[in-house]
Design a protein around this motif. Sequence first.
Motif, PDB file in Angstrom:
ATOM      1  N   ILE A   1      18.238   8.160  12.494  1.00  0.00           N
ATOM      2  CA  ILE A   1      17.572   9.432  11.858  1.00  0.00           C
ATOM      3  C   ILE A   1      17.435   9.090  10.152  1.00  0.00           C
ATOM      4  CG2 ILE A   1      17.870  11.966  11.202  1.00  0.00           C
ATOM      5  CD1 ILE A   1      19.641  12.227  13.325  1.00  0.00           C
ATOM      6  N   PRO A   2      16.142   8.924   9.728  1.00  0.00           N
ATOM      7  CA  PRO A   2      15.752   8.730   8.457  1.00  0.00           C
ATOM      8  C   PRO A   2      16.441   9.582   7.264  1.00  0.00           C
ATOM      9  CG  PRO A   2      13.958   9.639   9.289  1.00  0.00           C
ATOM     10  CD  PRO A   2      14.812   9.467  10.385  1.00  0.00           C
ATOM     11  N   ILE A   3      17.212   9.187   6.125  1.00  0.00           N
ATOM     12  CA  ILE A   3      17.415  10.038   5.226  1.00  0.00           C
ATOM     13  C   ILE A   3      16.445  10.179   4.249  1.00  0.00           C
ATOM     14  CG2 ILE A   3      19.304   9.810   3.352  1.00  0.00           C
ATOM     15  CD1 ILE A   3      20.964   7.897   4.974  1.00  0.00           C
ATOM     16  N   VAL A   4      16.509  11.609   3.782  1.00  0.00           N
ATOM     17  CA  VAL A   4      15.727  12.082   2.870  1.00  0.00           C
ATOM     18  C   VAL A   4      16.256  12.081   1.411  1.00  0.00           C
ATOM     19  CG1 VAL A   4      14.279  14.027   2.485  1.00  0.00           C
ATOM     20  CG2 VAL A   4      14.695  13.303   4.618  1.00  0.00           C
TER      21      VAL A   4
ATOM     22  N   TYR B   1      17.077   1.683  -0.137  1.00  0.00           N
ATOM     23  CA  TYR B   1      17.762   0.534  -0.396  1.00  0.00           C
ATOM     24  C   TYR B   1      18.672   0.384  -1.837  1.00  0.00           C
ATOM     25  CZ  TYR B   1      15.285  -0.585   3.894  1.00  0.00           C
ATOM     26  OH  TYR B   1      14.717  -0.970   5.079  1.00  0.00           O
ATOM     27  N   PRO B   2      19.568  -0.280  -1.729  1.00  0.00           N
ATOM     28  CA  PRO B   2      20.481  -0.655  -3.040  1.00  0.00           C
ATOM     29  C   PRO B   2      19.445  -1.105  -4.199  1.00  0.00           C
ATOM     30  CG  PRO B   2      22.022  -1.147  -1.315  1.00  0.00           C
ATOM     31  CD  PRO B   2      20.377  -1.058  -0.787  1.00  0.00           C
TER      32      PRO B   2
ATOM     33  N   LEU C   1       8.066 -10.179  -2.008  1.00  0.00           N
ATOM     34  CA  LEU C   1       7.705 -10.418  -0.949  1.00  0.00           C
ATOM     35  C   LEU C   1       8.879  -9.898   0.148  1.00  0.00           C
ATOM     36  CD1 LEU C   1       6.214 -11.775   1.465  1.00  0.00           C
ATOM     37  CD2 LEU C   1       7.265 -14.072   0.899  1.00  0.00           C
ATOM     38  N   ILE C   2      10.076 -10.238  -0.404  1.00  0.00           N
ATOM     39  CA  ILE C   2      11.402  -9.792   0.366  1.00  0.00           C
ATOM     40  C   ILE C   2      11.385  -8.079   0.278  1.00  0.00           C
ATOM     41  CG2 ILE C   2      13.936  -9.546  -0.046  1.00  0.00           C
ATOM     42  CD1 ILE C   2      13.506 -12.290  -1.365  1.00  0.00           C
ATOM     43  N   ARG C   3      11.114  -7.411  -0.685  1.00  0.00           N
ATOM     44  CA  ARG C   3      10.939  -5.986  -0.687  1.00  0.00           C
ATOM     45  C   ARG C   3      10.023  -5.599   0.449  1.00  0.00           C
ATOM     46  NH1 ARG C   3      10.177  -4.510  -6.695  1.00  0.00           N
ATOM     47  NH2 ARG C   3      10.181  -2.279  -5.972  1.00  0.00           N
ATOM     48  N   GLU C   4       8.870  -6.071   0.409  1.00  0.00           N
ATOM     49  CA  GLU C   4       7.823  -5.871   1.355  1.00  0.00           C
ATOM     50  C   GLU C   4       8.397  -6.141   2.786  1.00  0.00           C
ATOM     51  OE1 GLU C   4       4.977  -4.232   0.757  1.00  0.00           O
ATOM     52  OE2 GLU C   4       4.605  -4.103  -1.305  1.00  0.00           O
ATOM     53  N   THR C   5       8.772  -7.033   2.937  1.00  0.00           N
ATOM     54  CA  THR C   5       9.447  -7.621   4.315  1.00  0.00           C
ATOM     55  C   THR C   5      10.466  -6.519   5.007  1.00  0.00           C
ATOM     56  OG1 THR C   5       8.866  -9.663   3.755  1.00  0.00           O
ATOM     57  CG2 THR C   5      10.183  -9.491   5.724  1.00  0.00           C
ATOM     58  N   ILE C   6      11.429  -6.288   4.004  1.00  0.00           N
ATOM     59  CA  ILE C   6      12.493  -5.370   4.281  1.00  0.00           C
ATOM     60  C   ILE C   6      12.155  -3.925   4.455  1.00  0.00           C
ATOM     61  CG2 ILE C   6      14.604  -4.223   3.648  1.00  0.00           C
ATOM     62  CD1 ILE C   6      15.346  -7.030   2.081  1.00  0.00           C
ATOM     63  N   GLY C   7      11.353  -3.512   3.445  1.00  0.00           N
ATOM     64  CA  GLY C   7      10.916  -2.059   3.766  1.00  0.00           C
ATOM     65  C   GLY C   7       9.955  -1.879   4.857  1.00  0.00           C
ATOM     66  N   ALA C   8       9.009  -2.895   5.081  1.00  0.00           N
ATOM     67  CA  ALA C   8       7.767  -2.596   6.194  1.00  0.00           C
ATOM     68  C   ALA C   8       8.599  -2.832   7.760  1.00  0.00           C
ATOM     69  CB  ALA C   8       6.962  -3.820   6.052  1.00  0.00           C
ATOM     70  N   ASN C   9       9.714  -3.530   7.703  1.00  0.00           N
ATOM     71  CA  ASN C   9      10.521  -3.703   9.142  1.00  0.00           C
ATOM     72  C   ASN C   9      11.538  -2.430   9.167  1.00  0.00           C
ATOM     73  OD1 ASN C   9       9.736  -6.168  10.572  1.00  0.00           O
ATOM     74  ND2 ASN C   9       9.610  -6.875   8.329  1.00  0.00           N
ATOM     75  N   MET C  10      11.790  -1.712   8.304  1.00  0.00           N
ATOM     76  CA  MET C  10      12.673  -0.702   8.177  1.00  0.00           C
ATOM     77  C   MET C  10      14.190  -1.218   8.756  1.00  0.00           C
ATOM     78  SD  MET C  10      10.302   2.681   9.680  1.00  0.00           S
ATOM     79  CE  MET C  10       8.764   2.909   9.025  1.00  0.00           C
ATOM     80  N   ILE C  11      14.453  -2.210   7.801  1.00  0.00           N
ATOM     81  CA  ILE C  11      15.951  -2.828   8.377  1.00  0.00           C
ATOM     82  C   ILE C  11      16.963  -1.726   7.668  1.00  0.00           C
ATOM     83  CG2 ILE C  11      17.432  -4.894   7.909  1.00  0.00           C
ATOM     84  CD1 ILE C  11      14.987  -6.274   7.494  1.00  0.00           C
ATOM     85  N   VAL C  12      17.771  -1.648   8.683  1.00  0.00           N
ATOM     86  CA  VAL C  12      18.958  -0.695   8.247  1.00  0.00           C
ATOM     87  C   VAL C  12      19.949  -1.387   7.446  1.00  0.00           C
ATOM     88  CG1 VAL C  12      20.811   0.605   9.138  1.00  0.00           C
ATOM     89  CG2 VAL C  12      18.745   0.303  10.417  1.00  0.00           C
ATOM     90  N   SER C  13      20.108  -0.537   6.212  1.00  0.00           N
ATOM     91  CA  SER C  13      21.038  -1.006   4.949  1.00  0.00           C
ATOM     92  C   SER C  13      22.397  -0.830   5.597  1.00  0.00           C
ATOM     93  CB  SER C  13      20.805  -0.185   3.991  1.00  0.00           C
ATOM     94  OG  SER C  13      21.953  -0.439   3.035  1.00  0.00           O
ATOM     95  N   VAL C  14      23.282  -2.143   5.114  1.00  0.00           N
ATOM     96  CA  VAL C  14      24.627  -1.988   5.655  1.00  0.00           C
ATOM     97  C   VAL C  14      25.303  -1.021   4.898  1.00  0.00           C
ATOM     98  CG1 VAL C  14      25.086  -3.571   3.371  1.00  0.00           C
ATOM     99  CG2 VAL C  14      26.431  -3.576   5.650  1.00  0.00           C
TER     100      VAL C  14
ATOM    101  N   ASN D   1      19.836   4.519   4.128  1.00  0.00           N
ATOM    102  CA  ASN D   1      18.307   4.894   4.566  1.00  0.00           C
ATOM    103  C   ASN D   1      18.240   5.416   5.875  1.00  0.00           C
ATOM    104  OD1 ASN D   1      19.169   2.458   5.897  1.00  0.00           O
ATOM    105  ND2 ASN D   1      17.056   1.277   5.479  1.00  0.00           N
ATOM    106  N   TRP D   2      19.178   4.966   6.942  1.00  0.00           N
ATOM    107  CA  TRP D   2      19.304   5.462   8.409  1.00  0.00           C
ATOM    108  C   TRP D   2      20.591   6.005   8.738  1.00  0.00           C
ATOM    109  CZ3 TRP D   2      14.464   5.973  10.990  1.00  0.00           C
ATOM    110  CH2 TRP D   2      13.409   5.336  10.234  1.00  0.00           C
ATOM    111  N   LEU D   3      20.684   6.917   9.363  1.00  0.00           N
ATOM    112  CA  LEU D   3      22.015   7.552  10.148  1.00  0.00           C
ATOM    113  C   LEU D   3      22.019   7.272  11.624  1.00  0.00           C
ATOM    114  CD1 LEU D   3      22.494  11.017   8.257  1.00  0.00           C
ATOM    115  CD2 LEU D   3      23.507   8.903   7.633  1.00  0.00           C
ATOM    116  N   ILE D   4      23.011   6.973  11.891  1.00  0.00           N
ATOM    117  CA  ILE D   4      22.928   6.621  13.599  1.00  0.00           C
ATOM    118  C   ILE D   4      23.629   8.092  14.215  1.00  0.00           C
ATOM    119  CG2 ILE D   4      24.067   5.137  15.083  1.00  0.00           C
ATOM    120  CD1 ILE D   4      22.437   3.633  13.421  1.00  0.00           C
ATOM    121  N   ALA D   5      22.727   8.372  14.685  1.00  0.00           N
ATOM    122  CA  ALA D   5      23.435   9.884  15.640  1.00  0.00           C
ATOM    123  C   ALA D   5      23.443   9.413  16.901  1.00  0.00           C
ATOM    124  CB  ALA D   5      21.910  10.765  15.557  1.00  0.00           C
TER     125      ALA D   5
END
Length: 365
Positions: free
Chosen positions: A209-212, A236-237, A174-187, A191-195
């Motif tokens: 910008i999403p990381i590939v 995500y780690p 449930l935690i994995r689905e919630t974090i992934g579905a909301n696309m929370i930025v990892s500390v 997963n996401w770069l700030i441009a």
Amino acid sequence: MITRLQIFFLTISLYCIFLYSTYTTKLITVEINKPTYSTYQTLSLNYSQSLQCFCSDISIPYKSFLTIKPRFHDLCSSQFVSQNWINYLYGEGNLVYRYSFTDFRASAVGQFQLLASLCEISQETINTSLVQLLKSDYNDRQLLSEQRLNQLIQIQINQFQLVTPNSLLNILNLIRETIGANMIVSVWSVNWLIATESIIHRTWTAHTIPIVYSKCNCGSSWTCTQSSQGMMVGCYPLESLLQTTLQCFYNQSCIDSTNKFTQLNISSLKTSQYRMNTTIQTILNNLMIEEYIINKSYENYFNQCAPSSCSYNYMKKYQVTEGIINIISLYSGLVILTGCLSVVLIKLCSYRSNRITIEITEQNT
């Protein structure tokens, strides 16, 4: 003639009764009140198929005769879940600026913190569930044999292994689905770069910008991963950790070339149910359990049951003594019966003989 016939009938009757009593098998039931454990062991050895014992107490706590100790995977007791190892990886800090997002070390601290937490939570879940299991009672009026008790314990352990992980895994998923579905930025910025370029709008100073990873875009899937130095990196780690295999933990040059922290002992793989290509996800599905060490005392179970009585059956053959007793007990009655039968038969024969003689005389006359 009557006497001779009686002796003949008596002899035949006694012989038949003796044969029947001696060579006919007979089911014998024996009941023993409040047997001791040593008595029960003897009975169980000799009459295991028919032995039945009934408990004085039908409710027996599992903890009175059973102990279960879990043995967790070596990872959960290794240096890789220690704070020293995490501090060693973190070093001077600022991992995001020191390493590329495709480098395992960029999110290594997060992964090992998660590994330590998963081990701790698994241990708490298992220990709590085991306490509840051992506090419960086994209810049965009849005493189980040692073999049947072993089967019951194994069934309980199998059911325990199936049910217990679900509570933790359901919450984790449930935690994995919630974090992934909301696309929370990892500390760890994996997963996401700030441009800062104003690409979308002139007044916007920053955007993500999403990381590939290996042609997998973190903007469309939070489970993207790729290999890095024998470990895994990804959006995500947690997802990276779960898809990581054990291989690097058994390789000194892979996990720590400085030899400050030693690899896992490869010889332990000989007794492990997991191989080097096993993922952390697979081990977590079993709550990091390697095996359960089970100790049971059948004598304690027997004492808790405290059988009020035991009964067993056996087939008795060649009862010569009983045949003789039956002959003696029936002799007087057989003497009278065969005497009467002999008198009746002789008189019938005499009557028929006299009748034939009279008829022949009348015809000759």
